[in-house]
Design a protein around this motif. Structure first.
Motif, PDB file in Angstrom:
ATOM      1  N   ASP A  68       0.848  -1.188   0.000  1.00 16.41           N
ATOM      2  CA  ASP A  68       0.000   0.000   0.000  1.00 16.41           C
ATOM      3  C   ASP A  68       0.890   1.248   0.000  1.00 16.41           C
ATOM      4  O   ASP A  68       1.411   1.672   1.041  1.00 16.41           O
ATOM      5  CB  ASP A  68      -0.919   0.001   1.227  1.00 16.41           C
ATOM      6  CG  ASP A  68      -2.081   0.988   1.073  1.00 16.41           C
ATOM      7  OD1 ASP A  68      -1.846   2.064   0.494  1.00 16.41           O
ATOM      8  OD2 ASP A  68      -3.181   0.688   1.558  1.00 16.41           O
ATOM      9  N   ASN A 122      -0.175   4.268  -1.287  1.00 15.34           N
ATOM     10  CA  ASN A 122      -0.989   5.473  -1.083  1.00 15.34           C
ATOM     11  C   ASN A 122      -1.110   5.824   0.395  1.00 15.34           C
ATOM     12  O   ASN A 122      -0.966   6.983   0.789  1.00 15.34           O
ATOM     13  CB  ASN A 122      -2.371   5.291  -1.702  1.00 15.34           C
ATOM     14  CG  ASN A 122      -2.321   5.267  -3.217  1.00 15.34           C
ATOM     15  OD1 ASN A 122      -1.455   5.888  -3.834  1.00 15.34           O
ATOM     16  ND2 ASN A 122      -3.246   4.536  -3.841  1.00 15.34           N
ATOM     17  N   ARG A 123      -1.391   4.827   1.225  1.00 17.36           N
ATOM     18  CA  ARG A 123      -1.513   5.112   2.652  1.00 17.36           C
ATOM     19  C   ARG A 123      -0.154   5.474   3.255  1.00 17.36           C
ATOM     20  O   ARG A 123      -0.070   6.292   4.180  1.00 17.36           O
ATOM     21  CB  ARG A 123      -2.137   3.916   3.377  1.00 17.36           C
ATOM     22  CG  ARG A 123      -3.635   3.760   3.111  1.00 17.36           C
ATOM     23  CD  ARG A 123      -4.262   2.743   4.046  1.00 17.36           C
ATOM     24  NE  ARG A 123      -5.719   2.719   3.915  1.00 17.36           N
ATOM     25  CZ  ARG A 123      -6.401   1.870   3.135  1.00 17.36           C
ATOM     26  NH1 ARG A 123      -5.739   0.974   2.397  1.00 17.36           N
ATOM     27  NH2 ARG A 123      -7.711   1.915   3.066  1.00 17.36           N
ATOM     28  N   ALA A 138       2.164   7.119   1.676  1.00  8.94           N
ATOM     29  CA  ALA A 138       2.385   8.511   1.277  1.00  8.94           C
ATOM     30  C   ALA A 138       1.599   9.453   2.178  1.00  8.94           C
ATOM     31  O   ALA A 138       2.052  10.572   2.475  1.00  8.94           O
ATOM     32  CB  ALA A 138       1.980   8.706  -0.178  1.00  8.94           C
ATOM     33  N   LYS A 139       0.445   8.998   2.643  1.00 13.80           N
ATOM     34  CA  LYS A 139      -0.385   9.824   3.520  1.00 13.80           C
ATOM     35  C   LYS A 139       0.308  10.088   4.849  1.00 13.80           C
ATOM     36  O   LYS A 139       0.225  11.199   5.386  1.00 13.80           O
ATOM     37  CB  LYS A 139      -1.728   9.114   3.754  1.00 13.80           C
ATOM     38  CG  LYS A 139      -2.685   9.854   4.674  1.00 13.80           C
ATOM     39  CD  LYS A 139      -4.018   9.128   4.764  1.00 13.80           C
ATOM     40  CE  LYS A 139      -3.876   7.720   5.347  1.00 13.80           C
ATOM     41  NZ  LYS A 139      -5.187   7.056   5.517  1.00 13.80           N
ATOM     42  N   VAL A 140       1.013   9.091   5.380  1.00 15.65           N
ATOM     43  CA  VAL A 140       1.607   9.247   6.708  1.00 15.65           C
ATOM     44  C   VAL A 140       3.082   9.641   6.673  1.00 15.65           C
ATOM     45  O   VAL A 140       3.622  10.139   7.665  1.00 15.65           O
ATOM     46  CB  VAL A 140       1.444   7.959   7.550  1.00 15.65           C
ATOM     47  CG1 VAL A 140      -0.015   7.602   7.692  1.00 15.65           C
ATOM     48  CG2 VAL A 140       2.236   6.795   6.961  1.00 15.65           C
ATOM     49  N   GLY A 176       4.930  10.271   3.135  1.00 14.14           N
ATOM     50  CA  GLY A 176       5.339  10.902   1.888  1.00 14.14           C
ATOM     51  C   GLY A 176       5.716   9.877   0.839  1.00 14.14           C
ATOM     52  O   GLY A 176       5.511   8.673   1.010  1.00 14.14           O
ATOM     53  N   TYR A 223       3.596   0.534   2.920  1.00 15.40           N
ATOM     54  CA  TYR A 223       3.107  -0.415   3.914  1.00 15.40           C
ATOM     55  C   TYR A 223       3.156  -1.807   3.286  1.00 15.40           C
ATOM     56  O   TYR A 223       2.588  -2.028   2.220  1.00 15.40           O
ATOM     57  CB  TYR A 223       1.652  -0.123   4.281  1.00 15.40           C
ATOM     58  CG  TYR A 223       1.407   0.942   5.304  1.00 15.40           C
ATOM     59  CD1 TYR A 223       1.714   0.740   6.652  1.00 15.40           C
ATOM     60  CD2 TYR A 223       0.810   2.149   4.934  1.00 15.40           C
ATOM     61  CE1 TYR A 223       1.451   1.728   7.591  1.00 15.40           C
ATOM     62  CE2 TYR A 223       0.543   3.134   5.870  1.00 15.40           C
ATOM     63  CZ  TYR A 223       0.867   2.921   7.199  1.00 15.40           C
ATOM     64  OH  TYR A 223       0.603   3.889   8.123  1.00 15.40           O
TER      65      TYR A 223
END
Length: 424
Positions: free
Chosen positions: A151, A153-154, A156-158, A160, A165
Motif C-alpha cells: 500500500d 498510497n496510505r 504517502a499519507k503518513v 510521503g 506499507y
C-alpha cells in the motif's frame, strides 16, 4: 583514506588511477605539497624540542640568577615561542591536508574496466533462465496493490513518497525473505548481529559516508546521530579503534536492518515501486580480512549473494563496475543484478565491495601479525540481499496469469507451508 606512503612514492600511478574517478591531478599535487610542508614543520618542531630539552638540562647546572643562567632562560623562552609558532602553522597545514585526504576516493584496482559511469561496466557471468510468460507481466507495484499486500498510497499519507506499507502476506513474505537470508549466511559462516540503527558522525566517517555524502542520509540534529543508510556502517565499525589478532581473521558478520536514505539526486528515477525507497530492509555481509586474502574473500562474498538468488530461482548476472561507477570507499565492486520481467532488464539487488585498507585507516581497525607487527586489515561489504528488491523480484518472476504469486520453494517453510499469495 589512502595510504600516504603510496601517494608519496607512486604519485604518477595515483594520479592516473584517480583520474579515472574524476580526480584532477592538481588535487594530488596539492596533497603532496601540503604533506611535504606538514612533515617538514613536524621535523622542525621536533628538532627545536630536542634542543630545548638539552638546554633545560644545562640550566640545572647553573647558578640561579647568574648571567649565564639568565641567558639560558631567555633562550628557552625563545625556543618556546618559536615552537609555538611552528606548531600553529603545522596545525593549519595539517587541517588543509586532512580536508583533501578525507575526500579522495579509493584507488580503483588495476583489473577494473576504465570508464566514467555504468555504461563501461562489464558482465562477468549469468545464472538462470529468464522466465517466459503467455501473458504480459505486470510491474511488482501493480501486483502488490492488486493483491492488497503493498500500500503506497496510505504510506504517502503518513510519510510521503518513497515509503510503503507491507500488509498481510506482503509483510509475511518480507519477513520470510530476510529470515531465509540470515539462515543462509549463518550456514556460510557469518555471525549474526543486531546493530544500532543510529550512529554518531565518527562512525559515518569511518566507513566513508562522511563528510562527502552527508546529503544522502537522515540526521537527528538535536542528538548528533544519523539513521544508518546500510548496516555496513555499524558492522564495519564494530572493531573501530581495535587491534585484532591475525589468527582470528577472516571474520564474517551479517545483519538485517532497516536502511534510511534521502535519495538525493534521484528525482524522477524509480518513482514507483520498491526499487528506490527512503526506508527499506537489507541483509548485509561484512568481512575483516588479511590484506593478501581480501580479493579472494570478495569472490566468495559475491558467490554468497548469488547463492541466495539461486536458492530462490531468480535469474541474475554479475557485473564488475567500471572505475567511474565504483563507490567512494571501494577498491573493486561486483554488482549482482536480478531479472525484472516487467522492466525487461536486470536491476541491482546486491553490491559486493573490497575496500582494502581504506575504511580501516579511517576507523583505525588493525591486526597484529604473528611476528608482532601491527598493520591495517582489509574490510569488505556486500548486500545479501536488499530485501525489498528481492520481494519485488519474486512478485514479478513468480506472478501467474490469474494475478496470484507463487512462493519460491525455499521460502515455503518460512511462510508456514503457504505456497501461493492470492487475492482474498
Amino acid at each position: 583514506m589512502l595510504n600516504p606512503t603510496i601517494v608519496r612514492n607512486k604519485p604518477d600511478y595515483v594520479k592516473e588511477r584517480l583520474s579515472t574517478r574524476g580526480v584532477a591531478p592538481e588535487e594530488i599535487d596539492e596533497y603532496l605539497e601540503l604533506d611535504a610542508q606538514n612533515r617538514q614543520l613536524i621535523a622542525q618542531a621536533e628538532q627545536l624540542k630536542s634542543q630545548k630539552n638539552k638546554l633545560t638540562e644545562d640550566v640545572k647546572g647553573l647558578a640561579k640568577g647568574s648571567d649565564d643562567w639568565q641567558a639560558q632562560i631567555d633562550q628557552l623562552k625563545s625556543f618556546n615561542e618559536e615552537i609555538k609558532g611552528i606548531e600553529a602553522n603545522q596545525k593549519e597545514i595539517a587541517s588543509k591536508l586532512n580536508y583533501i585526504a578525507i575526500r579522495l576516493p579509493n584507488i580503483p584496482d588495476d583489473s577494473l574496466p576504465v570508464g566514467p559511469d555504468e555504461a563501461a561496466d562489464v558482465e562477468m557471468r549469468k545464472w538462470g533462465d529468464i522466465p517466459e510468460f503467455d501473458f504480459k507481466p505486470k510491474d511488482h507495484w501493480d501486483i502488490g496493490e492488486d493483491l492488497g499486500i503493498l500500500d503506497f498510497n496510505r504510506a504517502a499519507k503518513v510519510a510521503g513518497a518513497r515509503f510503503v506499507y507491507d500488509v498481510g502476506d506482503g509483510a509475511r513474505l518480507e519477513r520470510a525473505i530476510y529470515n531465509f537470508m540470515l539462515d543462509m549466511h549463518r550456514e556460510q559462516g557469518y555471525t549474526e548481529i543486531i546493530p544500532p540503527y543510529l550512529v554518531n558522525a565518527q562512525t559515518m566517517y569511518g566507513t566513508g559516508q562522511f563528510p562527502k555524502f552527508k546529503e544522502d542520509v537522515f540526521t537527528v540534529e538535536d542528538e548528533g546521530l544519523t539513521l544508518i543508510p546500510t548496516a555496513e556502517v555499524p558492522l564495519t565499525n564494530f572493531y573501530a579503534n581495535e587491534i585484532l589478532n591475525e589468527a582470528d581473521l577472516p571474520i564474517y558478520v551479517t545483519a538485517m536492518s532497516p536502511c534510511f536514505r534521502s535519495e538525493a539526486g534521484s528525482a524522477g528515477r524509480d518513482t514507483r515501486g520498491l526499487i528506490r525507497m527512503h526506508q527499506f530492509h537489507k541483509v548485509e555481509m561484512v568481512k575483516f580480512s588479511k590484506p593478501e586474502d581480501s580479493m579472494d574473500e570478495l569472490e566468495k562474498m559475491t558467490q554468497n549473494a548469488q547463492e541466495v538468488l539461486e536458492k530462490l530461482g531468480l535469474a541474475h548476472h554479475v557485473i564488475v563496475l567500471s572505475t567511474g561507477d565504483t563507490g567512494f570507499s571501494s577498491r573493486k565492486t561486483y554488482d549482482v543484478e536480478v531479472w525484472m520481467p516487467a522492466q525487461n532488464k536486470y536491476r541491482e539487488i546486491s553490491s559486493c565491495s573490497d575496500c582494502w585498507d581504506f575504511q580501516a585507516r579511517r576507523a583505525m581497525i588493525r591486526y597484529r601479525k604473528a611476528d608482532g607487527t601491527v598493520d591495517y586489515l582489509h574490510t569488505l561489504n556486500g548486500s545479501g540481499l536488499a530485501v525489498g528488491r528481492t520481494l519485488a523480484a519474486i512478485l514479478e518472476n513468480y506472478q501467474q496469469a490469474d494475478g496470484s504469486v507463487k512462493i519460491p520453494d525455499a521460502l515455503v517453510p518460512y511462510m508456514g507451508g503457504q505456497t501461493v499469495i492470492k487475492k482474498d
